[in-house]
Design an enzyme around this catalytic site. Structure first.
Site, PDB file in Angstrom:
ATOM      1  N   THR A  82      -8.159   6.896  -1.680  1.00 50.55           N
ATOM      2  CA  THR A  82      -9.522   6.380  -1.773  1.00 50.55           C
ATOM      3  C   THR A  82     -10.528   7.492  -1.511  1.00 50.55           C
ATOM      4  O   THR A  82     -11.668   7.403  -1.961  1.00 50.55           O
ATOM      5  CB  THR A  82      -9.754   5.218  -0.782  1.00 50.55           C
ATOM      6  OG1 THR A  82      -9.166   5.553   0.475  1.00 50.55           O
ATOM      7  CG2 THR A  82      -9.146   3.931  -1.300  1.00 50.55           C
TER       8      THR A  82
ATOM      9  N   LYS B 184       1.623  14.241   0.678  1.00 49.26           N
ATOM     10  CA  LYS B 184       0.262  14.592   0.270  1.00 49.26           C
ATOM     11  C   LYS B 184       0.130  16.092   0.025  1.00 49.26           C
ATOM     12  O   LYS B 184      -0.843  16.551  -0.550  1.00 49.26           O
ATOM     13  CB  LYS B 184      -0.745  14.136   1.321  1.00 49.26           C
ATOM     14  CG  LYS B 184      -0.803  12.612   1.474  1.00 49.26           C
ATOM     15  CD  LYS B 184      -1.735  12.202   2.599  1.00 49.26           C
ATOM     16  CE  LYS B 184      -1.726  10.716   2.890  1.00 49.26           C
ATOM     17  NZ  LYS B 184      -2.499   9.907   1.925  1.00 49.26           N
TER      18      LYS B 184
ATOM     19  N   LYS C 284     -14.400   8.651  -3.187  1.00 52.70           N
ATOM     20  CA  LYS C 284     -15.602   9.037  -2.428  1.00 52.70           C
ATOM     21  C   LYS C 284     -16.101  10.407  -2.878  1.00 52.70           C
ATOM     22  O   LYS C 284     -17.304  10.618  -3.063  1.00 52.70           O
ATOM     23  CB  LYS C 284     -15.288   9.058  -0.922  1.00 52.70           C
ATOM     24  CG  LYS C 284     -14.933   7.689  -0.373  1.00 52.70           C
ATOM     25  CD  LYS C 284     -14.260   7.741   0.999  1.00 52.70           C
ATOM     26  CE  LYS C 284     -13.589   6.401   1.281  1.00 52.70           C
ATOM     27  NZ  LYS C 284     -12.601   6.448   2.374  1.00 52.70           N
TER      28      LYS C 284
ATOM     29  N   HIS D  41       0.803  -1.233   0.000  1.00 53.13           N
ATOM     30  CA  HIS D  41       0.000   0.000   0.000  1.00 53.13           C
ATOM     31  C   HIS D  41       0.827   1.271   0.000  1.00 53.13           C
ATOM     32  O   HIS D  41       0.279   2.349   0.216  1.00 53.13           O
ATOM     33  CB  HIS D  41      -0.937   0.028   1.205  1.00 53.13           C
ATOM     34  CG  HIS D  41      -1.974  -1.040   1.159  1.00 53.13           C
ATOM     35  ND1 HIS D  41      -3.239  -0.819   0.670  1.00 53.13           N
ATOM     36  CD2 HIS D  41      -1.929  -2.334   1.505  1.00 53.13           C
ATOM     37  CE1 HIS D  41      -3.935  -1.943   0.737  1.00 53.13           C
ATOM     38  NE2 HIS D  41      -3.156  -2.880   1.238  1.00 53.13           N
TER      39      HIS D  41
ATOM     40  N   LYS E 243      -7.307  13.984   4.721  1.00 57.59           N
ATOM     41  CA  LYS E 243      -6.488  12.769   4.628  1.00 57.59           C
ATOM     42  C   LYS E 243      -5.421  12.871   5.709  1.00 57.59           C
ATOM     43  O   LYS E 243      -5.300  13.910   6.343  1.00 57.59           O
ATOM     44  CB  LYS E 243      -5.840  12.648   3.246  1.00 57.59           C
ATOM     45  CG  LYS E 243      -5.218  13.966   2.746  1.00 57.59           C
ATOM     46  CD  LYS E 243      -4.756  13.864   1.315  1.00 57.59           C
ATOM     47  CE  LYS E 243      -5.825  13.914   0.251  1.00 57.59           C
ATOM     48  NZ  LYS E 243      -6.135  12.638  -0.360  1.00 57.59           N
ATOM     49  N   ARG E 244      -4.637  11.797   5.943  1.00 56.74           N
ATOM     50  CA  ARG E 244      -3.553  11.917   6.904  1.00 56.74           C
ATOM     51  C   ARG E 244      -2.677  13.119   6.558  1.00 56.74           C
ATOM     52  O   ARG E 244      -2.541  13.486   5.397  1.00 56.74           O
ATOM     53  CB  ARG E 244      -2.669  10.657   6.874  1.00 56.74           C
ATOM     54  CG  ARG E 244      -3.205   9.480   7.625  1.00 56.74           C
ATOM     55  CD  ARG E 244      -2.217   8.320   7.602  1.00 56.74           C
ATOM     56  NE  ARG E 244      -1.979   7.832   6.273  1.00 56.74           N
ATOM     57  CZ  ARG E 244      -0.786   7.612   5.730  1.00 56.74           C
ATOM     58  NH1 ARG E 244       0.323   7.849   6.412  1.00 56.74           N
ATOM     59  NH2 ARG E 244      -0.659   7.157   4.495  1.00 56.74           N
TER      60      ARG E 244
HETATM   61  C1  26V Z   1       0.860   4.728   8.629  1.00 56.74           C
HETATM   62  C2  26V Z   1       1.367   5.300   9.762  1.00 56.74           C
HETATM   63  C3  26V Z   1       0.848   6.590  10.224  1.00 56.74           C
HETATM   64  C4  26V Z   1       0.908   6.741  11.701  1.00 56.74           C
HETATM   65  C5  26V Z   1       2.270   6.433  12.230  1.00 56.74           C
HETATM   66  C6  26V Z   1       2.904   5.197  11.707  1.00 56.74           C
HETATM   67  C7  26V Z   1       2.370   4.659  10.464  1.00 56.74           C
HETATM   68  C8  26V Z   1       2.833   3.473   9.963  1.00 56.74           C
HETATM   69  C9  26V Z   1       2.327   2.926   8.837  1.00 56.74           C
HETATM   70  C10 26V Z   1       1.338   3.530   8.177  1.00 56.74           C
HETATM   71  C11 26V Z   1       0.825   2.838   6.985  1.00 56.74           C
HETATM   72  C12 26V Z   1      -0.104   3.583   6.201  1.00 56.74           C
HETATM   73  C13 26V Z   1      -0.389   2.842   4.955  1.00 56.74           C
HETATM   74  C14 26V Z   1      -1.553   3.434   4.244  1.00 56.74           C
HETATM   75  O1  26V Z   1      -2.523   3.868   4.831  1.00 56.74           O
HETATM   76  N1  26V Z   1      -1.460   3.443   2.934  1.00 56.74           N
HETATM   77  C15 26V Z   1      -2.535   3.956   2.106  1.00 56.74           C
HETATM   78  O2  26V Z   1      -3.288   2.836   1.671  1.00 56.74           O
HETATM   79  C16 26V Z   1      -4.423   3.242   0.946  1.00 56.74           C
HETATM   80  C17 26V Z   1      -5.225   2.004   0.632  1.00 56.74           C
HETATM   81  O3  26V Z   1      -4.549   1.214  -0.285  1.00 56.74           O
HETATM   82  C18 26V Z   1      -4.021   4.007  -0.301  1.00 56.74           C
HETATM   83  O4  26V Z   1      -5.179   4.467  -0.943  1.00 56.74           O
HETATM   84  C19 26V Z   1      -3.136   5.188   0.057  1.00 56.74           C
HETATM   85  O5  26V Z   1      -2.647   5.797  -1.130  1.00 56.74           O
HETATM   86  C20 26V Z   1      -1.985   4.729   0.933  1.00 56.74           C
HETATM   87  O6  26V Z   1      -1.260   5.856   1.418  1.00 56.74           O
END
Ligand code: 26V
Length: 754
Positions: free
Chosen positions: A600, A499, A604, A313, A493-494
């Site tokens: 995503t 981003k 939406k 992802h 979004k995050r």
């Molecule tokens: C996020 C975070 C944020 C908080 C602190 C640590 C940490 C560690 C790992 C992650 C993983 C985030 C992965 C994620 O959300 N990826 C997203 O996945 C979506 C679904 O496939 C995709 O639409 C997004 O582009 C992608 O960023």
């Protein structure tokens, strides 16, 4: 028993009635009646069962979604109307389960909905975080994190009365299983989300989210993504991951045995999905458990490889997890030797160090292990998969070309159109019937209505109604005022540099300076942001501080406030998204090309009739192909250009800054006295310096094109008839992004269920 009687019984148990109950009591009774009805329903059956492992399931509030899928939403709405209230009012009593962070977790929730709705046998496996990611508090002009408890005495969690013993290095720890029922849409199926928990969870910290990370036995399920800026935090992540996959793997083998199959038959009757690398240790854990049951190691490795599939992802290098081997030896000593054996086996297939599972520094590369020992690997949008194959995972893709495929993400239209935008859903149904509710691709039938004035005008009227509703919600829930007749431009979004919320901030400053010079726009503009920053991600938190300071600056200025508002919605979550997305005019999808795996929210917004302003990144590429260039606003460098700039290392933000006087004036405002008076000086200075000295995600490079394109978009908005046609094209073409389509593809190509 009919639902009204169930509800009546639940209310009577609570000593009240439909007429006398408070909203809180109505909510609790509806929850109990719905949950108990679901407990009597059967899961989907089939020869092969899917277990979808994910560290996050961002399910959102569940009452409305469950009632829609059970076909009870209209009946309940009518019952509540008799009592003078509504589902919207009652569901406001529901705390949002806080089990995810962003797109990855929300995708997992949409997928569970689609798996059940397609009648496929598949359960989710995750962790029961008590205090979630965190609740965001912005009252002091910077982000503060607070616990976000969501488990009330009445909750969707059902004690499954089942537990497993997880063999950690310090001793065994009991994993208790709780279930959340997942009903399919209109098919009588109920699958489950299994959430594992410790037996003796710690209470919430009094203030903030700091806790004793060494107290694994009781803090393991306190928070999602505990701060991993120190070793104790990183070790806790590994404890969490192993706890989830060991309990899940034991559940799989127990259910296999209950179904009457031998361990050797695992791959024929089970599919395991690994959602990003967080659950990767399920591979060595399944091998360990098979060997324990008498299967030879090489056979076990083959069985597990044919069972597992891995979805990637993200292409950000820092998110491809690696763990020092000694972490695994300490946390999960049972699988450390298995990982070494898998590494040795992988080296017999390919000696290249680039694809090793354990590298020369004794660090374990989780994604490499996933690719070697899964039979399928996928990216989540066409461009993302192409980048994985040609660059990020290239040596592995050359070794196993047959394993790689694309599965473009999707969203469930039950929540993201029927649930959150009933006026639009009804308008569509009145025009083309309700076939689209089972098959979203039928939204294309709307294209025949391009010449139908009343349908097209209806789209504009509904958007305006939703903007009024959002205005009221923002006033009541978030204490902010917006002008419902302004253009609603939304980026939610995050918070992450890639981003590029910071580039959107540059537009805001540019617009502010224009207004100060007397160039007022045609119509007021409301810029809406919503985002949480990871607690240890300083620059992301600084960007929040910048946006909050700008919000104050614009609000304080009587020349500017009528024309430009910047609203930062505190504690953005699924519930906030359900209010914001139906009311958006412009959908901001402005990541640096090549960096957003899919996105995503872009899907939406599209389904709710917003027009995308974005880069050719992630699924935006597919949106552009579907709607055509006249129905999307594209700008910025291409992914090829960006990848080339990184390879050559020759992007220099200070060159852009020096060459562009207007841009340097915009940047200077960040550290101007008027902004420093309204925001934290440390935060603002760091943001300013980063723009000029680093700008790793090239915001300055795309800034000019972004401003020009956004101005063109806002000018086009004034031709309301032409804009309504763009809305129509977006809604009509959004059906491709149904997660039902995505899940059908996973099933056809990878899982082979039913
Ligand atoms: C996020 C975070 C944020 C908080 C602190 C640590 C940490 C560690 C790992 C992650 C993983 C985030 C992965 C994620 O959300 N990826 C997203 O996945 C979506 C679904 O496939 C995709 O639409 C997004 O582009 C992608 O960023």
């Amino acid at each position: 028993m009919d639902f009204e009687s169930r509800l009546g019984d639940a209310l009577a148990d609570m000593g009240t009635s439909l007429e006398a109950a408070s909203k809180q009591q109505l909510f609790c009774a509806l929850l109990r009646a719905t949950r108990d009805l679901e407990l009597e329903m059967a899961p989907a059956a089939g020869d092969r069962k899917l277990y979808y492992f994910s560290a996050e399931f961002l399910v959102g509030r569940l009452l409305r979604a469950n009632l829609i899928n059970l076909g009870l939403a209209d009946e309940v709405e009518a019952l509540l109307a008799r009592r003078g209230t509504s589902l919207a009012e009652v569901e406001d009593c529901e705390p949002e389960p806080s089990l995810g962070n962003g797109g990855l977790g929300r995708l997992a929730a949409c997928f569970l909905d689609s798996i059940a709705s397609l009648g496929l046998p598949g359960d989710g496996v995750g962790l029961n975080y008590h205090y979630g990611l965190f609740r965001q508090d912005l009252s002091e002009g910077v982000q503060r994190e607070e616990p976000n408890p969501w488990i009330a005495p009445d909750s969707w969690l059902v004690d499954a009365q089942r537990s497993f013993s997880v063999p950690f290095g310090f001793g065994d720890l009991e994993a208790r299983m709780y279930d959340i029922e997942v009903p399919g849409y209109g098919n009588g199926t109920v699958n489950r989300l299994h959430l594992f928990d410790v037996a003796d969870p710690a209470p919430a910290p009094e203030h903030g989210i700091a806790f004793d990370k060494g107290d694994v036995r009781s803090c393991l399920t306190s928070f999602l993504y505990p701060d991993d800026s120190d070793e104790a935090g990183r070790l806790l992540r590994v404890y969490q991951q192993y706890f989830m996959v060991s309990a899940g793997a034991q559940l799989i083998l127990a259910e296999l045995e209950e179904r009457g199959f031998a361990p050797e038959e695992l791959d024929r009757h089970v599919a395991v999905h690994i959602n990003d690398t967080h659950p990767s240790m399920v591979i060595p854990e399944l091998v360990r458990l098979l060997v324990e049951r008498g299967v030879a190691f090489e056979d076990a490795a083959g069985i597990v490889e044919r069972t597992c599939a891995y979805a990637n992802h993200t292409i950000l290098a820092e998110a491809l997890e690696t763990w020092p081997m000694w972490y695994i030896e300490r946390v999960a000593p049972g699988i450390a030797p298995v990982i070494r054996q898998l590494d040795a086996l992988a080296r017999t297939r390919c000696a290249d160090d680039a694809v090793a599972i354990v590298d020369a520094a004794d660090v374990v590369h989780m994604a490499n292990m996933d690719v070697h020992f899964s039979h399928a690997v996928n990216g989540v949008a066409a461009l993302h998969t192409q980048i994985l194959v040609t660059s990020e995972l290239r040596p592995l893709a050359e070794l196993y070309p047959e394993k790689f495929s694309n599965k473009t993400n999707g969203i469930t239209f039950r929540r993201w159109l029927m649930g959150c935008n009933q006026p639009l859903a009804d308008h569509i149904t009145a025009a083309i019937g309700d076939g689209w509710k089972r098959d979203a691709s039928r939204l294309e039938e709307l294209l025949a209505l391009r010449g139908d004035d009343s349908f097209v005008r209806g789209l504009l009227d509904i958007k305006q109604r939703n903007k009024f509703s959002l205005t009221a919600w923002l006033r009541a829930e978030k204490n902010v005022e917006v002008d419902p007749h302004s253009v609603f431009d939304v980026q939610v979004k995050r918070m992450h540099q890639y981003k590029r919320q910071q580039m959107n901030a540059l537009y805001a400053i540019w617009k502010y300076l224009q207004i100060k010079r007397g160039n007022v726009p045609n119509r007021p503009l409301t810029m809406v942001f919503g985002a949480k920053a990871a607690p240890a991600y300083e620059l992301a938190k600084d960007t929040i501080a910048l946006l909050l300071a700008l919000s104050r600056l614009f609000g304080d200025d009587p020349e500017v406030a009528p024309w430009l508002r910047l609203v930062f919605v505190e504690n953005y979550n699924v519930t906030a998204a359900e209010h914001l997305i139906p009311a958006a005019d412009v959908s901001e999808q402005i990541s640096l090309a090549s960096k957003e795996a899919s996105g995503t929210s872009n899907m939406k917004f599209m389904a709710n009739g917003a027009v995308t302003l974005g880069t050719l990144d992630g699924a935006n590429v597919e949106i552009a192909d579907l709607v055509g260039r006249e129905n999307i606003y594209l700008f910025g460098r291409s992914s090829e250009d960006v990848i080339g700039l990184y390879e050559r290392g020759d992007y220099r933000p200070w060159d852009v800054w020096q060459a562009d006087g207007e841009l340097s004036e915009v940047l200077d405002l960040i550290v101007s006295p008027e902004l420093l008076a309204r925001g934290d000086a440390g935060c603002l200075t760091r943001v300013y310096r980063d723009f000029i000295a680093k700008d790793w995600f090239m915001a300055l490079l795309d800034a000019r094109d972004y401003v020009v394109t956004k101005e063109r978009c806002l000018a086009d908005y004034e031709d309301r008839g032409a804009w309504a046609q763009k809305m129509l094209a977006n809604v009509a073409r959004s059906g491709f992004f149904s997660s039902d389509r995505t899940i059908r593809e996973y099933d056809r190509d990878i899982w082979h269920l039913a």
